[in-house]
Write a protein that holds these residues in place. Structure first.
Motif, short mmCIF file in Angstrom:
data_model
loop_
_atom_site.label_atom_id
_atom_site.label_comp_id
_atom_site.label_asym_id
_atom_site.label_seq_id
_atom_site.Cartn_x
_atom_site.Cartn_y
_atom_site.Cartn_z
N GLY A 154 0.79 -1.22 0.00
CA GLY A 154 0.00 0.00 0.00
C GLY A 154 0.83 1.27 0.00
N GLY A 155 2.13 1.18 -0.12
CA GLY A 155 2.96 2.37 -0.14
C GLY A 155 3.53 2.59 -1.52
N SER A 156 3.89 3.83 -1.81
CA SER A 156 4.51 4.10 -3.10
C SER A 156 5.97 3.73 -3.03
N ALA A 157 6.57 3.47 -4.17
CA ALA A 157 7.96 3.06 -4.22
C ALA A 157 8.84 4.16 -3.68
N GLY A 158 9.63 3.86 -2.69
CA GLY A 158 10.58 4.82 -2.16
C GLY A 158 10.01 5.76 -1.12
N ALA A 159 8.75 5.67 -0.81
CA ALA A 159 8.15 6.61 0.14
C ALA A 159 8.42 6.18 1.58
N ILE A 160 8.69 7.16 2.40
CA ILE A 160 8.82 6.93 3.84
C ILE A 160 7.55 7.51 4.46
N SER A 161 6.87 6.71 5.24
CA SER A 161 5.62 7.18 5.84
C SER A 161 5.92 8.29 6.84
N PRO A 162 4.97 9.19 7.05
CA PRO A 162 5.18 10.26 8.02
C PRO A 162 5.47 9.73 9.43
N GLY A 163 4.84 8.64 9.79
CA GLY A 163 5.08 8.06 11.11
C GLY A 163 6.50 7.55 11.26
N PHE A 164 6.99 6.85 10.24
CA PHE A 164 8.35 6.32 10.27
C PHE A 164 9.36 7.47 10.25
N SER A 165 9.08 8.49 9.46
CA SER A 165 9.96 9.66 9.42
C SER A 165 10.03 10.33 10.79
N ALA A 166 8.91 10.43 11.47
CA ALA A 166 8.88 11.03 12.81
C ALA A 166 9.69 10.19 13.80
N ILE A 167 9.61 8.87 13.67
CA ILE A 167 10.39 7.99 14.55
C ILE A 167 11.88 8.18 14.30
N LEU A 168 12.27 8.26 13.02
CA LEU A 168 13.68 8.49 12.70
C LEU A 168 14.16 9.82 13.27
N ASP A 169 13.35 10.87 13.08
CA ASP A 169 13.73 12.19 13.59
C ASP A 169 13.83 12.19 15.12
N ALA A 170 12.87 11.57 15.78
CA ALA A 170 12.89 11.52 17.25
C ALA A 170 14.10 10.75 17.75
N THR A 171 14.45 9.66 17.07
CA THR A 171 15.62 8.88 17.47
C THR A 171 16.90 9.69 17.28
N ARG A 172 17.02 10.39 16.16
CA ARG A 172 18.21 11.23 15.93
C ARG A 172 18.30 12.35 16.96
N ILE A 173 17.18 12.99 17.27
CA ILE A 173 17.18 14.07 18.26
C ILE A 173 17.57 13.52 19.63
N THR A 174 17.02 12.38 19.99
CA THR A 174 17.35 11.76 21.28
C THR A 174 18.84 11.45 21.36
N ALA A 175 19.38 10.89 20.28
CA ALA A 175 20.82 10.57 20.27
C ALA A 175 21.66 11.84 20.40
N ALA A 176 21.27 12.90 19.71
CA ALA A 176 22.01 14.16 19.79
C ALA A 176 21.95 14.75 21.19
N VAL A 177 20.80 14.66 21.84
CA VAL A 177 20.66 15.18 23.21
C VAL A 177 21.51 14.36 24.19
N VAL A 178 21.54 13.05 24.00
CA VAL A 178 22.37 12.20 24.86
C VAL A 178 23.84 12.59 24.73
N VAL A 179 24.30 12.82 23.50
CA VAL A 179 25.69 13.24 23.29
C VAL A 179 25.94 14.59 23.94
N LEU A 180 25.03 15.53 23.76
CA LEU A 180 25.17 16.85 24.38
C LEU A 180 25.26 16.74 25.90
N LEU A 181 24.37 15.97 26.49
CA LEU A 181 24.39 15.82 27.95
C LEU A 181 25.63 15.07 28.43
N SER A 182 26.15 14.17 27.62
CA SER A 182 27.38 13.48 28.03
C SER A 182 28.56 14.44 28.05
N HIS A 183 28.55 15.43 27.14
CA HIS A 183 29.60 16.45 27.16
C HIS A 183 29.51 17.27 28.45
#
Length: 142
Positions: A14-43
Motif C-alpha cells: 500500500g505504499g509508493s515506491a521509495g516513500a517513507i511514511s510520516p510516522g516512520f519519518s517522525a520515529i527516525l527524527d525523534a531517534t536522531r534528536i534523542t541521540a544528539a541530546v544524549v551526546v550533548l548531555l554526556s559532554h
C-alpha cells in the motif's frame, strides 16, 4: 532483492515506491534528536559547569554517536536516491539546510559575545572600550 522487486513489495503493502511514511519519518527524527541530546548531555557530564551531574549519559555517548550517524547516513542516502536526483539539486538543498542553522547560530554567537563583553569585560580579559581589534598600523591613544 533488486529495486524492481522492492517497488513491487511496497506497492502490495500500500505504499509508493521509495516513500517513507510520516510516522516512520517522525520515529527516525525523534531517534536522531534523542541521540544528539544524549551526546550533548554526556559532554556536560564530564565538565566543570555541571559538576558531573550528567555523568550517567557518558555511558551511552558512544552508542548515541553511532546511532545518530547511521540514521543520518540512511536519511542522506534516501534523499539522494528519491528527492535530489542530480548533484546540483542535492548541493543546493544541503547548503540551504546547513545555512538555515549556521547563519542564525553565528548571529546569536556575535550578539551573546558582545553582550557578555559589555556586561562583564573583566571576566573576558578585555577592555570594555574596544571590542574589535585596532586596524593594522593604527596607534593607540594612551
Amino acid at each position: 532483492m533488486d529495486g524492481d522487486a522492492r517497488a513491487a513489495v511496497r506497492q502490495r503493502q500500500g505504499g509508493s515506491a521509495g516513500a517513507i511514511s510520516p510516522g516512520f519519518s517522525a520515529i527516525l527524527d525523534a531517534t536522531r534528536i534523542t541521540a544528539a541530546v544524549v551526546v550533548l548531555l554526556s559532554h556536560y557530564g564530564s565538565g566543570s559547569i555541571t559538576h558531573s551531574a550528567f555523568w550517567v549519559f557518558n555511558v551511552f555517548s558512544e552508542s548515541a554517536v553511532t546511532v545518530f550517524f547511521v540514521l543520518s547516513g540512511y536519511m542522506i542516502a534516501w534523499v539522494t536516491e528519491h528527492r535530489e536526483a542530480d548533484g546540483l539539486s542535492y548541493t543546493v538543498a544541503r547548503l540551504c539546510r546547513i545555512y538555515s542553522v549556521v547563519l542564525p547560530a553565528i548571529v546569536l554567537t556575535v550578539i551573546l559575545d558582545l553582550s557578555g563583553r559589555a556586561i562583564s569585560p573583566a571576566r573576558l580579559g578585555r577592555k570594555p572600550a574596544s571590542v574589535w581589534p585596532a586596524p593594522v598600523g593604527a596607534t593607540s591613544r594612551a
